[in-house]
Design a protein around this motif. Structure first.
Motif, PDB file in Angstrom:
ATOM      1  N   THR A  40      20.677 -11.106 -19.201  1.00  0.00           N
ATOM      2  CA  THR A  40      20.663 -10.409 -20.474  1.00  0.00           C
ATOM      3  C   THR A  40      19.401 -10.748 -21.256  1.00  0.00           C
ATOM      4  OG1 THR A  40      21.910 -12.205 -21.518  1.00  0.00           O
ATOM      5  CG2 THR A  40      23.173 -10.341 -20.630  1.00  0.00           C
ATOM      6  N   LEU A  41      18.987  -9.814 -22.075  1.00  0.00           N
ATOM      7  CA  LEU A  41      17.809 -10.004 -22.912  1.00  0.00           C
ATOM      8  C   LEU A  41      18.135 -10.965 -24.044  1.00  0.00           C
ATOM      9  CD1 LEU A  41      14.896  -8.777 -23.232  1.00  0.00           C
ATOM     10  CD2 LEU A  41      15.914  -7.192 -24.881  1.00  0.00           C
ATOM     11  N   PRO A  56      20.244  -9.017 -32.657  1.00  0.00           N
ATOM     12  CA  PRO A  56      20.513  -7.845 -31.817  1.00  0.00           C
ATOM     13  C   PRO A  56      19.492  -7.725 -30.688  1.00  0.00           C
ATOM     14  CG  PRO A  56      20.550  -7.281 -34.152  1.00  0.00           C
ATOM     15  CD  PRO A  56      19.992  -8.662 -34.062  1.00  0.00           C
ATOM     16  N   ARG A  57      19.884  -6.996 -29.665  1.00  0.00           N
ATOM     17  CA  ARG A  57      18.993  -6.696 -28.531  1.00  0.00           C
ATOM     18  C   ARG A  57      18.527  -5.248 -28.678  1.00  0.00           C
ATOM     19  NH1 ARG A  57      21.352 -11.602 -28.725  1.00  0.00           N
ATOM     20  NH2 ARG A  57      21.363 -12.681 -26.721  1.00  0.00           N
ATOM     21  N   HIS A  58      17.226  -5.049 -28.815  1.00  0.00           N
ATOM     22  CA  HIS A  58      16.696  -3.732 -29.109  1.00  0.00           C
ATOM     23  C   HIS A  58      16.153  -3.054 -27.859  1.00  0.00           C
ATOM     24  CE1 HIS A  58      16.738  -3.558 -33.591  1.00  0.00           C
ATOM     25  NE2 HIS A  58      16.984  -4.845 -33.419  1.00  0.00           N
ATOM     26  N   SER A  59      16.462  -1.772 -27.734  1.00  0.00           N
ATOM     27  CA  SER A  59      16.002  -1.013 -26.573  1.00  0.00           C
ATOM     28  C   SER A  59      14.479  -0.906 -26.540  1.00  0.00           C
ATOM     29  CB  SER A  59      16.628   0.378 -26.574  1.00  0.00           C
ATOM     30  OG  SER A  59      16.393   1.059 -27.793  1.00  0.00           O
ATOM     31  N   VAL A  60      13.834  -0.877 -27.698  1.00  0.00           N
ATOM     32  CA  VAL A  60      12.374  -0.804 -27.717  1.00  0.00           C
ATOM     33  C   VAL A  60      11.772  -2.011 -26.998  1.00  0.00           C
ATOM     34  CG1 VAL A  60      10.342  -0.920 -29.209  1.00  0.00           C
ATOM     35  CG2 VAL A  60      12.218   0.626 -29.781  1.00  0.00           C
ATOM     36  N   LEU A  61      12.314  -3.200 -27.242  1.00  0.00           N
ATOM     37  CA  LEU A  61      11.787  -4.397 -26.603  1.00  0.00           C
ATOM     38  C   LEU A  61      11.976  -4.333 -25.092  1.00  0.00           C
ATOM     39  CD1 LEU A  61      10.531  -7.195 -26.690  1.00  0.00           C
ATOM     40  CD2 LEU A  61      12.789  -8.130 -27.244  1.00  0.00           C
ATOM     41  N   ALA A  62      13.153  -3.929 -24.639  1.00  0.00           N
ATOM     42  CA  ALA A  62      13.393  -3.811 -23.199  1.00  0.00           C
ATOM     43  C   ALA A  62      12.438  -2.801 -22.569  1.00  0.00           C
ATOM     44  CB  ALA A  62      14.847  -3.412 -22.938  1.00  0.00           C
ATOM     45  N   ALA A  63      12.219  -1.672 -23.246  1.00  0.00           N
ATOM     46  CA  ALA A  63      11.330  -0.644 -22.709  1.00  0.00           C
ATOM     47  C   ALA A  63       9.891  -1.132 -22.638  1.00  0.00           C
ATOM     48  CB  ALA A  63      11.424   0.614 -23.568  1.00  0.00           C
ATOM     49  N   LEU A  91      14.588  -2.765 -16.658  1.00  0.00           N
ATOM     50  CA  LEU A  91      15.092  -1.449 -16.261  1.00  0.00           C
ATOM     51  C   LEU A  91      16.612  -1.441 -16.201  1.00  0.00           C
ATOM     52  CD1 LEU A  91      14.520   1.451 -15.110  1.00  0.00           C
ATOM     53  CD2 LEU A  91      14.592   0.383 -12.841  1.00  0.00           C
ATOM     54  N   ASP A  92      17.190  -2.463 -15.602  1.00  0.00           N
ATOM     55  CA  ASP A  92      18.647  -2.526 -15.472  1.00  0.00           C
ATOM     56  C   ASP A  92      19.339  -2.533 -16.834  1.00  0.00           C
ATOM     57  OD1 ASP A  92      18.411  -2.530 -12.742  1.00  0.00           O
ATOM     58  OD2 ASP A  92      18.695  -4.693 -12.508  1.00  0.00           O
ATOM     59  N   LEU A  93      18.703  -3.141 -17.829  1.00  0.00           N
ATOM     60  CA  LEU A  93      19.277  -3.133 -19.166  1.00  0.00           C
ATOM     61  C   LEU A  93      19.158  -1.755 -19.812  1.00  0.00           C
ATOM     62  CD1 LEU A  93      17.948  -6.528 -20.537  1.00  0.00           C
ATOM     63  CD2 LEU A  93      20.317  -5.982 -19.988  1.00  0.00           C
ATOM     64  N   LEU A  94      17.993  -1.134 -19.663  1.00  0.00           N
ATOM     65  CA  LEU A  94      17.766   0.164 -20.295  1.00  0.00           C
ATOM     66  C   LEU A  94      18.695   1.235 -19.751  1.00  0.00           C
ATOM     67  CD1 LEU A  94      13.912   0.648 -20.655  1.00  0.00           C
ATOM     68  CD2 LEU A  94      15.587   0.561 -22.490  1.00  0.00           C
ATOM     69  N   VAL A  95      18.861   1.275 -18.429  1.00  0.00           N
ATOM     70  CA  VAL A  95      19.692   2.324 -17.831  1.00  0.00           C
ATOM     71  C   VAL A  95      21.137   1.872 -17.671  1.00  0.00           C
ATOM     72  CG1 VAL A  95      17.685   3.270 -16.647  1.00  0.00           C
ATOM     73  CG2 VAL A  95      19.188   1.679 -15.426  1.00  0.00           C
ATOM     74  N   GLY A  96      21.418   0.618 -18.073  1.00  0.00           N
ATOM     75  CA  GLY A  96      22.777   0.084 -18.039  1.00  0.00           C
ATOM     76  C   GLY A  96      23.381   0.062 -19.430  1.00  0.00           C
ATOM     77  N   PRO A  97      23.565  -1.130 -20.015  1.00  0.00           N
ATOM     78  CA  PRO A  97      24.283  -1.213 -21.292  1.00  0.00           C
ATOM     79  C   PRO A  97      23.572  -0.544 -22.462  1.00  0.00           C
ATOM     80  CG  PRO A  97      23.375  -3.354 -20.667  1.00  0.00           C
ATOM     81  CD  PRO A  97      23.250  -2.467 -19.473  1.00  0.00           C
ATOM     82  N   MET A  98      22.262  -0.358 -22.381  1.00  0.00           N
ATOM     83  CA  MET A  98      21.550   0.278 -23.485  1.00  0.00           C
ATOM     84  C   MET A  98      21.548   1.801 -23.407  1.00  0.00           C
ATOM     85  SD  MET A  98      18.309  -2.282 -24.029  1.00  0.00           S
ATOM     86  CE  MET A  98      18.554  -3.880 -24.838  1.00  0.00           C
ATOM     87  N   LEU A 110      21.856  -3.228 -29.369  1.00  0.00           N
ATOM     88  CA  LEU A 110      23.137  -3.817 -29.012  1.00  0.00           C
ATOM     89  C   LEU A 110      23.329  -5.103 -29.808  1.00  0.00           C
ATOM     90  CD1 LEU A 110      23.059  -3.553 -25.096  1.00  0.00           C
ATOM     91  CD2 LEU A 110      23.941  -1.874 -26.735  1.00  0.00           C
ATOM     92  N   ALA A 111      24.574  -5.421 -30.113  1.00  0.00           N
ATOM     93  CA  ALA A 111      24.880  -6.701 -30.741  1.00  0.00           C
ATOM     94  C   ALA A 111      24.761  -7.821 -29.712  1.00  0.00           C
ATOM     95  CB  ALA A 111      26.284  -6.662 -31.337  1.00  0.00           C
ATOM     96  N   ALA A 112      24.808  -9.047 -30.190  1.00  0.00           N
ATOM     97  CA  ALA A 112      24.671 -10.202 -29.302  1.00  0.00           C
ATOM     98  C   ALA A 112      25.747 -10.224 -28.222  1.00  0.00           C
ATOM     99  CB  ALA A 112      24.711 -11.490 -30.114  1.00  0.00           C
ATOM    100  N   ASP A 113      26.933  -9.665 -28.516  1.00  0.00           N
ATOM    101  CA  ASP A 113      28.003  -9.671 -27.518  1.00  0.00           C
ATOM    102  C   ASP A 113      27.956  -8.466 -26.582  1.00  0.00           C
ATOM    103  OD1 ASP A 113      28.801  -7.583 -29.139  1.00  0.00           O
ATOM    104  OD2 ASP A 113      30.714  -8.477 -29.740  1.00  0.00           O
ATOM    105  N   GLY A 114      26.907  -7.644 -26.698  1.00  0.00           N
ATOM    106  CA  GLY A 114      26.736  -6.520 -25.802  1.00  0.00           C
ATOM    107  C   GLY A 114      27.341  -5.218 -26.285  1.00  0.00           C
ATOM    108  N   THR A 115      28.054  -5.239 -27.388  1.00  0.00           N
ATOM    109  CA  THR A 115      28.592  -3.998 -27.943  1.00  0.00           C
ATOM    110  C   THR A 115      27.485  -3.244 -28.678  1.00  0.00           C
ATOM    111  OG1 THR A 115      29.281  -5.122 -29.969  1.00  0.00           O
ATOM    112  CG2 THR A 115      30.897  -4.967 -28.177  1.00  0.00           C
ATOM    113  N   VAL A 116      27.714  -1.979 -28.925  1.00  0.00           N
ATOM    114  CA  VAL A 116      26.700  -1.153 -29.574  1.00  0.00           C
ATOM    115  C   VAL A 116      26.626  -1.501 -31.059  1.00  0.00           C
ATOM    116  CG1 VAL A 116      25.973   1.189 -30.125  1.00  0.00           C
ATOM    117  CG2 VAL A 116      27.025   0.699 -27.907  1.00  0.00           C
ATOM    118  N   ALA A 117      25.447  -1.914 -31.513  1.00  0.00           N
ATOM    119  CA  ALA A 117      25.246  -2.262 -32.919  1.00  0.00           C
ATOM    120  C   ALA A 117      24.708  -1.089 -33.725  1.00  0.00           C
ATOM    121  CB  ALA A 117      24.282  -3.444 -33.038  1.00  0.00           C
TER     122      ALA A 117
END
Length: 414
Positions: A40-41, A56-63, A91-98, A110-117
């Motif tokens: 996880t990020l 939070p885990r941001h999709s911009v950072l993963a991308a 990639l796995d994060l972007l096309v997976g939970p994000m 996403l929140a720290a627990d992986g739910t959508v923030a």
């Protein structure tokens, strides 16, 4: 394609320093600290390397991580598999939970627990996702990633693109319908359009065109490039980019972002080169892009640089208003002035690029903990306490500084 710069003693040293910083500094830092052991990020990393996993885990950072390591894999063949492995984690994060499995596209965070923030479809985040997916597809030949990138570009074309006035709107709701939640961040206004979002759509479409040769991507990129020249780049009292706009591209502020201006200068030319490589033959458009790129680079050099060669953060047409030295404008300065030197042969641009790198080496690189400080004050002391004053966070990423190193390697002959 613009010819590479013939190396001399100073440029050879610049190239060697950029290669070392990339392979021994920036990339290893992100390999070591960006992801937890479970893949996880991380939420953030402070200057003293404390992990801030409540953020939070941001999709911009993963991308941005995906783009950075895919691009590094292509440029550094001896380290290809190592860098592809890191890119794959992003990639796995972007096309997976994000990724929004119901409506498509990425969530903002996403929140720290992986739910959508935050489930909004901020176009800025979609643009960076497109950028990362296209780079991964170009480097690996991954057909599924390319198909997803083309789908995302098509969806943005259908929902976020303004066919009447040009460009792309700031944000949409989760289901791609209009929303009144437009602002990119707490410091940005709620306006329909911004230079920032459209700049990153420009680079994403250029990357997609290089990966796919798709005619729809070419049309969208050419249209956006013309919109940038017509509506974003202004020439008085000096050439710069207006920042915020209403729907019809009337400016909503008089702010100047020197870092975005120098970044825009070379990304405009990058977009033109992608178009020219894929069949667009338009001498007038090429001339307009060249002139805008050179004018922006000159204006930042004369209006937004301090005595040490550092790019200042922000101003107005009357002069600088924020003299902090943020990390990313320095990186963009190196690339923007190298690009301007390639286009116009001005000695001042070559000098500015070298001075910008000297400033980075002297003040920004953290010799103790690695990576670069996010922000320095006027006395070149690291700032602390701000939301972005981290080694890693929603806005602190490897994309600007790693890309600057990659561009130096590409533009300066070995």
């Amino acid at each position: 394609m613009t010819e590479a710069i013939r190396s001399d003693r100073q440029l050879s040293a610049l190239r060697e320093l950029a290669a070392r910083e990339l392979s021994r500094g920036i990339l290893p830092f992100w390999e070591s600290h960006a992801f937890a052991e479970d893949g996880t990020l991380r939420g953030g990393v402070s200057d003293d390397l404390s992990y801030l996993d409540d953020l939070p885990r941001h999709s911009v950072l993963a991308a941005r991580i995906l783009w950075t390591f895919a691009s590094a894999a292509a440029a550094l063949p001896d380290e290809r598999e190592r860098h592809l492995a890191t890119a794959r984690r992003a990639l796995d994060l972007l096309v997976g939970p994000m990724w929004d499995e119901h409506h498509g596209g990425v969530y903002w965070a996403l929140a720290a627990d992986g739910t959508v923030a935050d489930d909004r479809k901020q176009v800025y985040a979609q643009a960076f996702t497109l950028y990362g997916l296209a780079a991964w597809a170009r480097v690996t030949g991954d057909a599924d990633a390319l198909e997803r990138a083309l789908w995302l570009a098509g969806t943005l074309d259908d929902t976020a693109r303004d066919l009447e006035y040009g460009g792309y709107v700031e944000a949409l709701a989760r289901d791609w319908t209009p929303t009144d939640r437009l602002a990119l961040s707490e410091v940005d206004p709620d306006v329909p359009k911004s230079m920032n979002t459209n700049l990153h759509m420009l680079e994403a479409l250029a990357e997609l065109l290089r990966a796919s040769a798709d005619l729809s991507a070419r049309e969208a990129l050419e249209s956006l490039l013309r919109t940038a020249l017509d509506s974003i780049v202004v020439t008085a009292p000096f050439t710069h980019c207006a920042l915020y706009f209403d729907e019809g591209w009337d400016p909503c502020s008089d702010g100047v972002s020197y870092g975005h201006d120098i970044e825009t200068s070379w990304l405009l030319w990058d977009a033109w080169e992608a178009l020219a490589a894929h069949g667009v033959d338009d001498a007038d458009l090429e001339w307009r892009v060249r002139e805008a790129a050179l004018a922006l680079a000159e204006a930042v050099r004369t209006e937004g640089v301090d005595a040490e060669g550092a790019v200042l953060y922000a101003g107005t047409p009357d002069g600088p208003t924020d003299r902090d030295r943020h990390w990313w404008p320095q990186a963009e300065g190196v690339v923007g002035w190298l690009n301007a030197f390639q286009l116009g042969g001005r000695a001042e641009d070559r000098r500015a690029a070298i001075r910008a790198w000297d400033y980075i080496e002297t003040y920004l690189v953290d010799r103790e903990h690695g990576e670069w400080f996010a922000r320095l004050d006027e006395r070149n002391r690291p700032r602390t306490g701000g939301a972005g004053d981290l080694k890693m966070g929603p806005w602190k990423c490897p994309y600007h500084n790693a890309r600057a190193c990659l561009e130096v390697l590409r533009r300066v002959e070995a």
